[in-house]
Structure formats: C-alpha cells, structure tokens
Design an enzyme around this catalytic site. Structure first.
Site, PDB file in Angstrom:
ATOM      1  N   GLY A 104       6.912 -15.699 -13.627  1.00 60.23           N
ATOM      2  CA  GLY A 104       6.070 -15.778 -14.841  1.00 60.23           C
ATOM      3  C   GLY A 104       7.279 -15.260 -15.970  1.00 60.23           C
ATOM      4  CG  ASP A 127       3.414 -11.413  -4.864  1.00 59.11           C
ATOM      5  OD1 ASP A 127       2.955 -10.442  -4.529  1.00 59.11           O
ATOM      6  OD2 ASP A 127       3.211 -11.649  -6.255  1.00 59.11           O
ATOM      7  CG  MET A 169      -1.387  -6.602  -3.258  1.00 59.06           C
ATOM      8  SD  MET A 169      -0.528  -5.708  -4.238  1.00 59.06           S
ATOM      9  CE  MET A 169      -1.495  -4.904  -5.170  1.00 59.06           C
ATOM     10  NE  ARG A 171       0.241 -12.902  -9.731  1.00 60.08           N
ATOM     11  CZ  ARG A 171       0.499 -12.769 -10.780  1.00 60.08           C
ATOM     12  NH1 ARG A 171       1.800 -12.940 -11.210  1.00 60.08           N
ATOM     13  NH2 ARG A 171      -0.317 -13.046 -11.971  1.00 60.08           N
ATOM     14  N   GLY A 185       0.416  -7.547  14.843  1.00 55.95           N
ATOM     15  CA  GLY A 185      -0.150  -8.081  16.126  1.00 55.95           C
ATOM     16  C   GLY A 185      -1.612  -8.551  15.542  1.00 55.95           C
ATOM     17  CG  HIS A 251      -2.298  -1.442  -7.348  1.00 51.55           C
ATOM     18  ND1 HIS A 251      -3.443  -2.140  -7.479  1.00 51.55           N
ATOM     19  CD2 HIS A 251      -1.711  -2.192  -8.208  1.00 51.55           C
ATOM     20  CE1 HIS A 251      -3.481  -2.795  -8.422  1.00 51.55           C
ATOM     21  NE2 HIS A 251      -2.226  -3.059  -8.846  1.00 51.55           N
TER      22      HIS A 251
END
Ligand code: ATP
Length: 322
Positions: A104, A127, A169, A171, A185, A251
C-alpha cells in the site's frame, strides 16, 4: 541529491528502525541532508519533519516499532492530499523520499514518483506479502515471536490433553501461518492460498492422529482465511471430544527486538536505497531481496508482480505433522 526524506508507513514491523538508521547514516556520511518524516504520509502532507544526523539514529537498531512512528493516511490517497505532500516536499527542498512499508505504501510512492518526486521503497512488513521480494523486513522477527508464543501454548495444551486453535496475522497471505505452523508442529494449517475443508483437513486429521495415541493438538489458522477460531475450537471439541480453546495472538506479533536477519537485511536495504539508487539520481524503485542478493525493481513492475506460496512446503508440513 542534496536533501532526502525518510518515512515509515502502514503497519509497523520490527527492523524498520534498523532500516531508518541505515538510510540516515548512509546519507549523512555522503554529505546528504536527511529529514525524518513523522507518521508516514501524514507527516509528508503536514511538514512534520525532524532533522536527522548520525546520532539521531543511535540506540535504535535493537528496538521494535518505528522511531518515526507510522500511520495509514486516508488523506494521502486523495489527489488533494498528494498535491499537498508534493508542495511540502518542494518547499523543503526534498529531492527524494525513502518509503519503508508494505505494498500500500509503495502504491503511494508510485503515485508520488509519477508526479515528479523520486521515491524508493524498502519492504517493511511482517506479512512477507510483497511480490517482488523473497523476504520483507520484520517477517523473521514475527515468525520467531509466533514460534515462541505457540511453544508456550503447547506446554499447557500438552499438560491438559487439549487442542488449541491459534490465529496468526498475515493479512491476505499465509506465509506467517505456513512457516510458523511448520516450526511449532501444527497438526493442521489453514491458509488463504490453499483450499481447505474443515471436516477433512482438521477433524479427520485429528481423529487419525488420535488413533496413534496423540492427545494434544495445535491448529494454526491465518487471519486471511476468515475462519472464526472460537467457533472452530467449539466445533473441534464437539466432533473429537478433545477440550479445545482458541487463542488469537494479535498485536504481540508486531513488537519486539528484531532478529539478526531483520537487522542485517534492513541495514543492507537502507544502504542500497541511498547509495545505489538515490545518490545516483535513480528513483521510482523498490529495493528487494532475491535469493539473498539485494536488487531493485521498477516500482510499477514490482506492484504488478505475483507471488505464490510454496505448495510443496505445505505438502511437507502436512506429511510430517501427522
Ligand atoms: P502493511 O500491509 O504492512 O500494513 P502497507 O504499506 O501495505 O503495509 P497500507 O495501509 O495498505 O499499508 O498503506 C499505507 C498507506 O499508503 C495508506 O494509508 C495510504 O496513505 C498509502 N496508500 C495506500 N494505497 C494507496 C494508493 N493506491 N494510492 C496512494 N496512496 C496509497
């Protein structure tokens, strides 16, 4: 180039500070003035700058977050906001901008470049979802944080013969879930890039391993698959008889001191952005890592590239975690 600006934008990532440090130091030792822009593109619109020098980036290489703060700027995505940012750049004699962020942020850098302000993007996102890059700053630290957290969850999951469904996380991408899932695992890993069926890929897998006397289970779910992990845990408990809990890591995954890999890559990329690109009057580029080398791509080309998850890695994960 006499003056450059550096900013961090989008979601923060551990290692952004190391990249800022490398940009500032490389510019300073080569006689270029550097302005640190606060809070991403908002700071570029409002002229929220701090004059940087060699010492203003001392003691940040080991810190997570970003000393320049980060933001998502709705205003910058409008033509009016962009024109304000261009005006501020011109007023302050800014000849080039280093943008550390995700895709972005690179779209913003592309638009700014098109309007005459040369920009160089450095991939900073946990990410690892930037198509032109094998690797993005913050990804390694985040993976290690997830592994550390899930190892702790495993201890208690094992003590109570439970199943824990962990949401991580990423996205819209599954790089974090796949690689962390292998590292901890996990019995099942659900990612957006690979079709799944809860019945077959979670419940039946668990039942099959129950037959081999396995009593505790970890299921790793990427946030991008859109599965409600609390509901999934309830359904697992009903269908397998194993007491199940959900844990959304949240977070905690973004913070913490960057790993060696993130610090080194951030330093190399920050140096490259200034020395190999802006100092040679080359803008409109994204710095990337390809097979361990630091390279660059045209920003338009970079944003049109596609990246695919390693399906064989997924196969390996499923074969071994049974
Ligand atoms: P991450 O994915 O790690 O959160 P990102 O850089 O992809 O990082 P975004 O929120 O998508 O994060 O983008 C950051 C900022 O970049 C936006 O707030 C906006 O100011 C700017 N931006 C995003 N898309 C565009 C666009 N198409 N044109 C201009 N600016 C954009």
């Amino acid at each position: 180039m006499k003056t450059i600006a550096v900013l961090t934008s989008g979601g923060d990532a551990p290692g952004m500070n190391a990249a800022v440090r490398a940009v500032v130091r490389t510019a300073c030792v080569n006689g270029i003035r550097v302005l640190g822009v606060l809070r991403g593109y908002n700071g570029l619109i409002n002229g929220d700058f701090i004059e940087m020098n060699l010492r203003s980036v001392s003691d940040i290489i080991h810190r997570g977050g970003t000393k320049l703060y980060s933001a998502r700027s709705a205003e910058f995505a409008t033509e009016e906001g962009m024109q304000k940012a261009i005006h501020t750049c011109k007023e302050n004699g800014i000849d080039g901008v280093v943008v550390i962020g995700g895709d972005g942020s690179f779209r913003g850098a592309r638009d700014l470049s098109e309007r005459g302000i040369p920009c160089v993007g450095i991939p900073g996102t946990i990410d690892n979802d930037i198509a032109c890059c094998d690797y993005t700053i913050g990804y390694d630290t985040c993976l290690n944080t997830i592994m550390d957290c899930v190892d702790r969850i495993r201890d208690t999951t094992e003590s109570h013969d439970r199943c824990t469904v962990v949401e991580v996380m990423g996205r819209r991408s599954g790089y974090l879930a796949l690689n962390a899932g292998i590292a901890v695992g996990a019995t099942s890993i659900l990612i957006p890039e690979i079709k799944f069926d809860i019945e077959k890929d979670v419940i039946e897998r668990m039942k099959r391993t129950q037959l081999t006397d396995k009593k505790h289970f970890l299921i790793v779910v990427a946030e991008g698959v859109g599965v409600n992990v609390v509901d999934l845990a309830k359904s697992i408990q009903e269908k397998t008889g194993v007491e199940s809990r959900a844990c959304i890591l949240g977070h905690i995954q973004r913070g913490g001191s960057p790993t060696v890999k993130d610090r080194v890559m951030a330093t190399r990329m920050g140096n490259y952005a200034v020395k190999e690109l802006l100092m040679k009057n080359i803008g409109n580029k994204v710095v990337a890592s390809r097979h361990g080398d630091i390279v660059d791509y045209d920003i338009f080309e970079a944003l049109n590239m596609q990246k695919h998850i390693d399906e064989d890695l997924f196969r390996v994960a499923m074969e071994v975690s049974i």
